[in-house]
Design an enzyme around this catalytic site. Structure first.
Site, PDB file in Angstrom:
ATOM      1  N   ARG A 638       0.836  -1.192   0.000  1.00  0.00           N
ATOM      2  CA  ARG A 638       0.000   0.000   0.000  1.00  0.00           C
ATOM      3  C   ARG A 638       0.876   1.250   0.000  1.00  0.00           C
ATOM      4  O   ARG A 638       1.777   1.386   0.830  1.00  0.00           O
ATOM      5  CB  ARG A 638      -0.869   0.017   1.257  1.00  0.00           C
ATOM      6  CG  ARG A 638      -1.712   1.279   1.397  1.00  0.00           C
ATOM      7  CD  ARG A 638      -2.338   1.366   2.775  1.00  0.00           C
ATOM      8  NE  ARG A 638      -3.154   0.202   3.070  1.00  0.00           N
ATOM      9  CZ  ARG A 638      -4.379   0.037   2.585  1.00  0.00           C
ATOM     10  NH1 ARG A 638      -4.916   0.941   1.803  1.00  0.00           N
ATOM     11  NH2 ARG A 638      -5.058  -1.033   2.895  1.00  0.00           N
ATOM     12  N   ILE A 639       0.610   2.148  -0.929  1.00  0.00           N
ATOM     13  CA  ILE A 639       1.354   3.397  -0.985  1.00  0.00           C
ATOM     14  C   ILE A 639       0.563   4.435  -0.181  1.00  0.00           C
ATOM     15  O   ILE A 639      -0.500   4.883  -0.592  1.00  0.00           O
ATOM     16  CB  ILE A 639       1.560   3.852  -2.450  1.00  0.00           C
ATOM     17  CG1 ILE A 639       2.337   2.787  -3.232  1.00  0.00           C
ATOM     18  CG2 ILE A 639       2.288   5.194  -2.474  1.00  0.00           C
ATOM     19  CD1 ILE A 639       3.705   2.442  -2.681  1.00  0.00           C
ATOM     20  N   ASN A 641       1.358   7.539   0.723  1.00  0.00           N
ATOM     21  CA  ASN A 641       1.374   8.889   0.156  1.00  0.00           C
ATOM     22  C   ASN A 641       2.194   8.854  -1.129  1.00  0.00           C
ATOM     23  O   ASN A 641       3.426   8.770  -1.081  1.00  0.00           O
ATOM     24  CB  ASN A 641       1.971   9.870   1.164  1.00  0.00           C
ATOM     25  CG  ASN A 641       1.986  11.301   0.636  1.00  0.00           C
ATOM     26  OD1 ASN A 641       2.330  11.546  -0.519  1.00  0.00           O
ATOM     27  ND2 ASN A 641       1.623  12.243   1.487  1.00  0.00           N
ATOM     28  N   PRO A 642       1.548   8.892  -2.296  1.00  0.00           N
ATOM     29  CA  PRO A 642       2.259   8.710  -3.567  1.00  0.00           C
ATOM     30  C   PRO A 642       3.357   9.760  -3.799  1.00  0.00           C
ATOM     31  O   PRO A 642       4.395   9.454  -4.378  1.00  0.00           O
ATOM     32  CB  PRO A 642       1.150   8.857  -4.622  1.00  0.00           C
ATOM     33  CG  PRO A 642      -0.122   8.610  -3.888  1.00  0.00           C
ATOM     34  CD  PRO A 642       0.098   9.034  -2.473  1.00  0.00           C
ATOM     35  N   GLN A 648      10.906   9.189  -2.261  1.00  0.00           N
ATOM     36  CA  GLN A 648      11.814   8.204  -1.673  1.00  0.00           C
ATOM     37  C   GLN A 648      12.423   7.309  -2.748  1.00  0.00           C
ATOM     38  O   GLN A 648      13.612   7.021  -2.729  1.00  0.00           O
ATOM     39  CB  GLN A 648      11.052   7.339  -0.662  1.00  0.00           C
ATOM     40  CG  GLN A 648      10.806   8.022   0.660  1.00  0.00           C
ATOM     41  CD  GLN A 648      12.103   8.251   1.406  1.00  0.00           C
ATOM     42  OE1 GLN A 648      12.747   7.331   1.880  1.00  0.00           O
ATOM     43  NE2 GLN A 648      12.529   9.495   1.478  1.00  0.00           N
ATOM     44  N   GLY A 712       7.897  -1.060   2.470  1.00  0.00           N
ATOM     45  CA  GLY A 712       8.761   0.110   2.596  1.00  0.00           C
ATOM     46  C   GLY A 712       9.231   0.614   1.246  1.00  0.00           C
ATOM     47  O   GLY A 712       9.250  -0.133   0.262  1.00  0.00           O
ATOM     48  N   GLU A 715      14.572   2.370   0.814  1.00  0.00           N
ATOM     49  CA  GLU A 715      15.879   1.851   0.406  1.00  0.00           C
ATOM     50  C   GLU A 715      15.854   1.099  -0.913  1.00  0.00           C
ATOM     51  O   GLU A 715      16.874   1.010  -1.602  1.00  0.00           O
ATOM     52  CB  GLU A 715      16.425   0.950   1.523  1.00  0.00           C
ATOM     53  CG  GLU A 715      16.708   1.760   2.780  1.00  0.00           C
ATOM     54  CD  GLU A 715      16.939   0.923   4.028  1.00  0.00           C
ATOM     55  OE1 GLU A 715      18.097   0.679   4.350  1.00  0.00           O
ATOM     56  OE2 GLU A 715      15.956   0.536   4.683  1.00  0.00           O
TER      57      GLU A 715
HETATM   58 MO1  MOS Z   1      18.612   2.670   7.110  1.00  0.00          MO
HETATM   59  S1  MOS Z   1      20.504   2.052   6.651  1.00  0.00           S
HETATM   60  O1  MOS Z   1      17.822   1.278   7.505  1.00  0.00           O
HETATM   61  O2  MOS Z   1      18.597   3.912   8.210  1.00  0.00           O
END
Ligand code: MOS
Length: 748
Positions: A638-639, A641-642, A648, A712, A715
């Site tokens: 689920r996003i 906030n697009p 990110q 998430g 990353e």
């Molecule tokens: Mo990140 S390296 O999980 O703050």
């Protein structure tokens, strides 16, 4: 939200969110930031403040034989100089590991130097200038030894564990047997460089004691945990500490860890009876506060005659310091992505005279994915297949390392969407076959993947008699927009509009929101907030459905739905505003509590996925590489906030450009010092390096990852991208990348 939904919240049921989550809202703290009203740690100036400056080692190995403390103390304004001879001691040994996020605390315990840039003294003065001059006047003399700072000369060691205690090796199936029966064997070696976090805001702390009570302002990604850690090392009760971290100017993992400088500033403040502020200089952030270690990775992929992966082996050699251990778990990138029936991964450590590495945006996964994706293109070539076709052929339907089903895997959609937008079908297969003018044009791709951990969070949600609400949890907003996305989730849990929600966050007197790391903050803290809101609404619903004066009386069986500050009957049109329910009950507020955590051992493999496609233009004479297009598609549950999610993802992809082409800290092998410990010499992408970039998200319902279906996005953008760019350079030039960042001279 219906009562059934509320009940499902307690189990594994999938909860449909209300109207706030999914909206592309702008950051709630944006105005504070752009007007300069946001107060960062170093902006605090309590009365009586002393400024602290670290003196740091100019050699990488040996010991300090002399510091001219007298000269420093004689300088006007200098109040105190701490060296190993007189530095206040911590209550616990600096080597104590009270939890997996504790690194060795460097608190001036002895005169040895273990890496260049190590703190060797702390100078306190009335002004920053006086403290800096005092530190300079220390003019250290050393007994220097020959340092070892690279993978080539570092001391090898074997270990059972990599970062955060993960197993250093994995084996499933029989790699050797599969290899001997395979039709083709492909090997690839990839080296990645050491990188430094370079958050815009340097590490900083302002510490003030008021009797036994300690107030700390310091940017921090794990507020609750850090309070515990500070307390343990100071020998005080956590309840004596207030840690404030309302804003972080970037963290990228380095602010999830506490370092000795922070403890020294606190100890100095206690010792001197005055508030102390310590702000690291940019060059001081290259060593004492973590970095991403270099890796040397070797992969072997064995293929059957049809181009299926028969065996996959991934080995990583990486560096840590001589006095602590953090190893990039790069080989783990191969565990769960491609269908390798026989799989073996390993890690080997080396010790060098460098600062201890730490988690940095996609730790392990970023360098691991880079090597894996380049190796996959090597395998595709050996199989005579298009890189996308090869990846689809070797698509893992279950996690090969655990045999578990995926909680969801929207990767096929990512491949399809990104390839279509990029125009991948037009790719000409042969290397050096595409041109733009005199420039070589290359197209490459990489698969992105990142796990979905959850930490532990708690939250409060209070509905007030006027229909507004206060939500509380000590979340860390390091620029990613946590306060905004979390408020959206909380508003839906409460069934009210987000402009009615006041968010109290960013300090340690609030319920702990867990670690803002591992791309798990929104999922963890969001779940706690949603549950807290749902708990408050449940109390309201109970009041109303049991109250003969309420239009909702007796609606308990059919259920009620919370929306825009009202409860609606599910069996007819009637509804009632929260304010009326509270007023009739004679209550000023109802207060809900919630927790966020994953219950029990997961029986699914949980990952975000993505596909990244890159176009590069390479100057055939100069070897200069430009990324001309970069397109990613991501399936990340689920996003919430697009707008924030896209930001990110783009940020991660741009990080990937840096990792593929620019970012590299270089040691001088003779002195053991970094040659480029500043933003002039340490290159990161700027706007001119990113001409065309897009990140899409594809729809993904994940009913297992958590009740809200949130994965998430912080990353994953780094993964996939580095390999995509490396493969594009390979396609453009015919030269397989073996070292990242790719140097122009390797292409001519
Ligand atoms: Mo990140 S390296 O999980 O703050």
């Amino acid at each position: 939200m219906t009562m059934d939904d509320l009940m499902n919240m307690q189990g594994q049921g999938h909860v449909r969110l209300g109207s706030s989550a999914g909206q592309a809202l702008t950051r709630r703290d944006g105005m504070l930031k752009v007007t300069g009203a946001a107060t960062y740690a170093a902006d605090n100036r309590p009365d009586g403040l002393l400024h602290a400056v670290l003196a740091t080692a100019g050699i990488a190995k040996g010991r300090v034989t002399h510091l001219d403390v007298a000269a420093a103390e004689a300088h006007p304004g200098v109040v105190k100089v701490y060296t190993p001879a007189n530095a206040p001691r911590t209550a616990l040994s600096p080597d104590e590991k009270i939890h997996p996020f504790v690194w060795r605390m460097e608190t001036l315990t002895d005169d040895s130097v273990r890496y260049a840039g190590q703190p060797i003294a702390l100078v306190l003065a009335e002004t920053l200038e006086a403290a800096a001059e005092g530190a300079r006047l220390l003019a250290p003399r050393y007994e220097a030894e020959v340092p070892r700072v690279t993978l080539d000369d570092a001391e090898p060691f074997e270990t059972d564990t990599t970062a955060f205690g993960r197993p250093a090796g994995h084996a499933s199936g029989d790699v050797d047997a599969a290899r001997s029966g395979a039709a083709r064997h492909v090997t690839a070696t990839v080296e990645t460089s050491q990188q430094y976090h370079n958050a815009i805001e340097p590490h900083a702390i302002t510490a003030r004691w008021d009797g036994d009570r300690l107030e700390i302002d310091t940017p921090n990604q794990a507020i609750g945990l850090s309070k515990q850690t500070f307390a343990a090392f100071l020998g005080i009760d956590p309840s004596q500490i207030l840690l404030r971290s309302p804003f972080l100017g970037g963290g990228f993992g380095s602010k999830a860890i506490l370092y000795g400088g922070q403890l020294l500033a606190i100890l100095a403040a206690r010792d001197l009876g005055r508030p102390v502020k310590l702000v690291l200089r940019r060059d001081q952030m290259y060593g004492p506060v973590g970095h991403r270690a270099p890796t040397r990775q070797s992969l072997q992929i064995d293929l059957d005659a049809e181009g299926n992966i028969a065996a996959l082996e991934h080995d990583t050699v990486t560096l840590t310091s001589t006095f602590d251990q953090f190893l990039e778990s790069a080989s783990n990138a191969s565990h769960s992505l491609y269908a390798a029936p026989n799989l073996r991964t390993s890690h080997h450590g080396r010790r060098a005279d460098v600062g201890t590495p730490g988690p940095m945006r996609a730790p392990g996964e970023a360098p691991g994915s880079a090597a894996l994706e380049i190796a996959m293109d090597a395998a595709a070539q050996a199989a005579g297949m298009d890189p996308l076709e090869f990846r689809l052929k070797n698509y893992a339907e279950t996690d090969p390392s655990t045999g578990m089903a995926f909680s969801s895997k929207g990767l096929r959609d990512c491949y399809t969407e990104a390839a279509k937008l990029f125009g991948w079908a037009e790719r000409s297969a042969a290397p050096r076959s595409m041109r733009q003018g005199r420039l070589l044009k290359g197209w490459g791709m990489g698969t992105a993947q990142f796990p979905c951990p959850m930490f532990q969070a708690a939250a409060h949600a209070t509905l007030r008699a006027d229909g507004t609400a206060v939500i509380e949890t000590s979340a860390a907003d390091m620029g990613q927009g946590a306060w905004t996305a979390l408020a959206q989730i909380a508003a839906d849990g409460l069934g009210i509009d987000i402009d009615k929600v006041e968010f109290r966050s960013g300090h340690s007197d609030l319920p702990d929101a867990g670690v803002a790391g591992g791309s798990g903050h929104t999922a963890t803290a969001g779940t706690a907030l949603f549950n807290a809101g749902a708990d408050a609404v449940r109390q309201l619903a109970e009041l109303a459905t049991n109250d003969p004066a309420s239009p909702l009386f007796g609606a308990g069986n059919a259920g009620v739905t919370a929306r825009s500050g009202r409860l609606y009957r599910n069996d007819d049109e009637r509804s009632e505003p929260y304010e009326d329910i509270l007023a009739r009950a004679g209550l000023d507020l109802v207060r809900g509590e919630g927790k966020g955590a994953r219950e029990g051992e997961p029986d699914r493999a949980m990952f975000s996925h993505g596909a990244v496609f890159a176009e590069v233009l390479v100057d055939p004479d100069l070897g200069q590489v430009r990324v001309s297009r970069l397109i990613g598609a991501f399936a990340a549950g689920r996003i919430v906030n697009p707008r924030l999610a896209r930001s990110q993802l783009l940020g991660g992809m741009i990080w990937g450009i840096g990792m593929a082409l620019q970012e590299e800290a270089v040691h001088d092998r003779r002195s053991g010092r970094l040659t480029n410990a500043d933003l002039a010499g340490y290159h990161v992408p700027v706007n001119a390096d990113v001409p065309m970039i897009e990140a899409l998200t594809v729809h993904e319902d994940d009913p297992y990852v958590n009740a809200l279906g949130i994965k998430g996005v912080g990353e994953i953008g780094v993964t996939g991208t580095v390999g995509a760019i490396g493969n594009a350079v390979w396609h453009a030039t015919g030269i397989q990348p073996t070292r990242l960042p790719i140097h122009p001279e390797s292409l001519i």
